[in-house]
Design a protein around this motif. Structure first.
Motif, short mmCIF file in Angstrom:
data_model
loop_
_atom_site.label_atom_id
_atom_site.label_comp_id
_atom_site.label_asym_id
_atom_site.label_seq_id
_atom_site.Cartn_x
_atom_site.Cartn_y
_atom_site.Cartn_z
N LEU A 98 67.07 30.19 -40.20
CA LEU A 98 66.17 30.79 -41.18
C LEU A 98 65.20 29.78 -41.77
O LEU A 98 64.27 30.14 -42.48
CB LEU A 98 66.98 31.42 -42.33
N GLU A 99 65.42 28.51 -41.52
CA GLU A 99 64.49 27.47 -41.98
C GLU A 99 64.48 26.35 -40.96
O GLU A 99 65.48 26.09 -40.29
CB GLU A 99 64.86 26.96 -43.38
N LYS A 143 68.61 32.82 -49.15
CA LYS A 143 69.37 33.35 -48.02
C LYS A 143 70.27 34.50 -48.49
O LYS A 143 70.33 35.56 -47.87
CB LYS A 143 70.22 32.23 -47.42
N ARG A 154 69.74 28.47 -50.68
CA ARG A 154 71.00 29.22 -50.80
C ARG A 154 70.73 30.57 -51.47
O ARG A 154 71.19 31.61 -51.00
CB ARG A 154 71.98 28.38 -51.63
N THR A 172 72.01 26.79 -42.06
CA THR A 172 70.61 27.23 -42.03
C THR A 172 70.43 28.49 -41.18
O THR A 172 69.53 29.28 -41.45
CB THR A 172 69.72 26.10 -41.49
#
Lengths: 261, 407
Positions: free
Chosen positions: B156-157, B121, B118, B153
């Protein structure tokens, strides 16, 4: 009779001191080979070589961390002593304007956490390309190491009479021989002690190494803390012993130097 | 002259040591124009620096050993582990690097989760989105992996491991564990001083308390996942905070203090001061029995209302020197063969969907060893709920501090 009366409390003090140092190491030793060691049992139900097997297996990178830690601490100790000698000499033998300010500035890293300085330094190091490098970690370890070395050597120099050097010069000694034959022998025990302290300060750094080394400069405390936080007590205990034994050896080997101190 | 030659040799050695291989940084926006074979071609003969939490011996052994060997043989990639005692250390470092404008970092790949994701990001320190480019993403449930502890997500992962919250108890001390969260509450009241949980911000402690929010009865657990509803939060959280506050006198040390970490909590459990511990790894009790850290009589259970299940993810830092290598490694870590080898070496759930597995892979999965303390996969799957949206997590943690801890 008097000798005994003096010796007994002294002996007691020695025993207490020795057990303070040895009991935790003994507990760690047992912990490193303990399996199924549950309260209220005094000793483990089973013994295991798991933790030492892991330490020796090389899959934890412990060997290379040991090399990095040693190299780092040796370089830091040498540099810290080299920096501390002139500073300590000036502080012990000369009075000058602003001496207290210099002393305060020098000792500040012992009073304030060096992390405060390191946080600010991190971005400076990044721009200078020193972050994630061995050299960067050496420099940041010097912050806490130099004050200790200076403090020890200030004590050494306050018992040093510069007239001895003057005498040697009068007798025709060159600056180098004055240093090697008069100054150095006089301060040698102090130098060794300052070096050992600086070594231990560098050896036990965690946060500073992590911040500036960024995981690229991999020292023993970084591995040790991971296992302590992870709750694997056997491996953490084994690593603690790997961590503390070199320091004990260092003190044992250099002990003869301090017999007259 | 010899001196100059020496320096040249030294510099060449350093150059080889630092930059073996040819891969270099490129923006994630280039991905749409690249094929997978182009990416894996770029990744060949490179080094990938993988930052992971190294507090687990079995995990370290697996990633330094078999996992690295496979990457070397199949993809000609050298995997270097960057050890982390705490992933937030790396997140903080990346934030500083971003502020300092450092475009060439030192880490290509990081195992990240939950709160750290979190923060990462929000701070914009991740490279991507990239997940859609990975061929092995087809093995994962795209809906269940859309959220990481309630944060979307957004590619991004990439998911690679799966976790589910379980409780552990010692069957030598307790015959039958509570069957539901309501029964657990009764048990705590009837056995003062025998239960506690790690204090927030510990993430296991945080999820323990959140189970009461998700099972508050004001809405089904799934209603908390998609988006944040302030009305629902107000209605559901108030009674739960009261309930957790009322629980305090029945807790270990009357709730005046909580264990700070899970390791501390496990120690209390093993020493018989409390009767339950908890973990996000469903195999943790079996692993600990095998290591001699738990008595062989310890078992796990999940209350029938269901417990939070989440994935572990891999992400690429914004300044990764070798994103192509990172992508190739992530794709390998998402493959059936890697997941089977990993489950054999270090336990854990098998996170891939069965749909695209071959028959032999399915047989391998069915034959995975399961420790005596681990629940059957079917039982875990039958009692599985998704975590609440991040906004619920944030607010509830804050309210726990003021309404439970400090009151």
């Amino acid at each position: 009779m008097d000798a005994i009366r003096v010796a007994a409390p002294r002996m007691m003090a020695m025993v207490v001191l020795a057990s303070c140092a040895l009991v935790p190491i003994g507990v760690a030793l047992i912990g490193s080979v303990a399996s199924r060691w549950f309260w209220p049992a005094l000793l483990p139900a089973e013994w295991t070589g798991r933790a030492w097997n892991y330490v020796a297996s090389g899959s934890g990178g412990i060997g290379s961390a040991l090399v990095t830690s040693s190299a780092l601490a040796l370089v830091v100790a040498a540099l810290a002593v080299a920096l501390a000698v002139p500073a300590a000499r000036a502080l012990a033998l000369h009075t000058f304007r602003g001496k207290r300010v210099v002393l305060f500035a020098l000792l500040l890293p012992m009073l304030a956490p060096p992390l405060a300085a390191a946080m600010g330094l991190h971005s400076v190091f990044l721009q200078a390309g020193l972050a994630d490098s061995f050299l960067g970690v050496v420099l940041v370890h010097l912050i806490p190491a130099v004050p200790y070395a200076t403090l020890v050597l200030t004590g050494t120099f306050s018992g040093f009479d510069p007239d001895w050097e003057a005498q040697a010069r009068t007798l025709g000694a060159r600056p180098w021989s004055v240093w090697t034959r008069i100054t150095l022998p006089a301060i040698a025990p102090g130098l060794a002690l300052a070096g050992i302290l600086a070594f231990v300060v560098s050896w036990s750094q965690y946060v500073l190494t992590l911040l500036i080394g960024g995981g690229s400069v991999l020292t023993l405390p970084l591995l040790l803390v991971a296992f302590q936080r992870g709750g694997d007590e056997a491996v953490a205990a084994a690593l603690s012993i790997v961590f503390v034994v070199p320091v004990i050896l260092l003190f044992a080997l250099t002990a003869p130097l301090f017999e007259d101190v | 002259m010899p001196m100059r030659r020496l320096i040249a040799v030294l510099l060449a050695t350093i150059a080889v040591a630092c930059g073996s291989g040819t891969s270099e940084w490129f923006p994630a926006t280039d991905l749409s124009a690249m094929t997978w074979s182009e990416i894996s071609g770029r990744a060949r003969n490179t080094t990938v620096h993988y930052a992971m939490w190294t507090g687990d011996e079995a995990r370290n052994r697996f990633y330094q050993g078999p996992a690295a060997d496979t990457l070397r043989q199949d993809l000609a990639i050298t995997l270097t582990i960057v050890p982390l005692a705490d992933t937030s250390d790396l997140v903080n470092k990346l934030v500083t690097e971003k502020a300092a404008g450092l475009l060439r970092g030192s880490v290509d790949l990081v195992w990240i989760n939950g709160a750290n994701f979190r923060i990462a990001k929000r701070a914009g320190i991740l490279w991507g989105p990239f997940v859609q480019a990975l061929p092995n993403f087809q093995h994962f449930d795209p809906v269940a992996t859309r959220f990481d502890f309630g944060t979307t997500t957004d590619g991004l992962e990439a998911p690679y491991e799966q976790a589910q919250f379980v409780f552990a108890y010692d069957s030598a001390r307790i015959a039958a564990p509570p069957a539901s969260f309501a029964e657990l509450l009764d048990w705590i009241r009837e056995h003062p001083g025998r239960f506690t949980y790690p204090a927030i911000p510990d993430f296991t402690g945080s999820s323990f308390t959140r189970h009461f929010l998700l099972h508050s009865g004001k809405a089904p657990p799934s209603a908390f996942t998609e988006r944040f509803d302030p009305d629902l939060y107000a209605r559901a959280s108030k009674p739960v905070i009261e309930l957790l506050h009322a629980m305090k006198p029945s807790l270990w040390r009357k709730g005046e203090t909580f264990p700070a970490t899970l390791a501390e909590m496990d120690r209390l459990f093993v020493n018989g001061e409390i009767d339950f511990t908890m973990n996000y790894s469903p195999t943790f009790a079996s692993d600990k029995i095998a290591r001699g850290e738990f008595p062989a009589t310890v078992r796990t259970f999940v209350p029938k209302d269901g417990t939070i299940s989440d994935y572990s993810f891999l992400a690429i830092p914004f300044n990764a020197p070798n994103p192509a290598g990172a992508l190739a490694v992530i794709n390998t870590f998402m493959s059936p063969s890697h997941a089977i080898a990993r489950a054999r070496a270090m336990g854990g759930l098998f996170p891939l969907r069965a749909a695209h597995l071959s028959t032999s892979e399915r047989d391998d999965v069915a034959a995975l060893p399961r420790g005596a303390a681990t629940l059957p996969l079917t039982e875990l799957a039958a009692h599985r709920i998704q975590d609440a949206h991040a906004e619920y997590v944030d607010r509830f943690e804050k309210d726990w501090r003021t309404g439970v801890l400090q009151r």
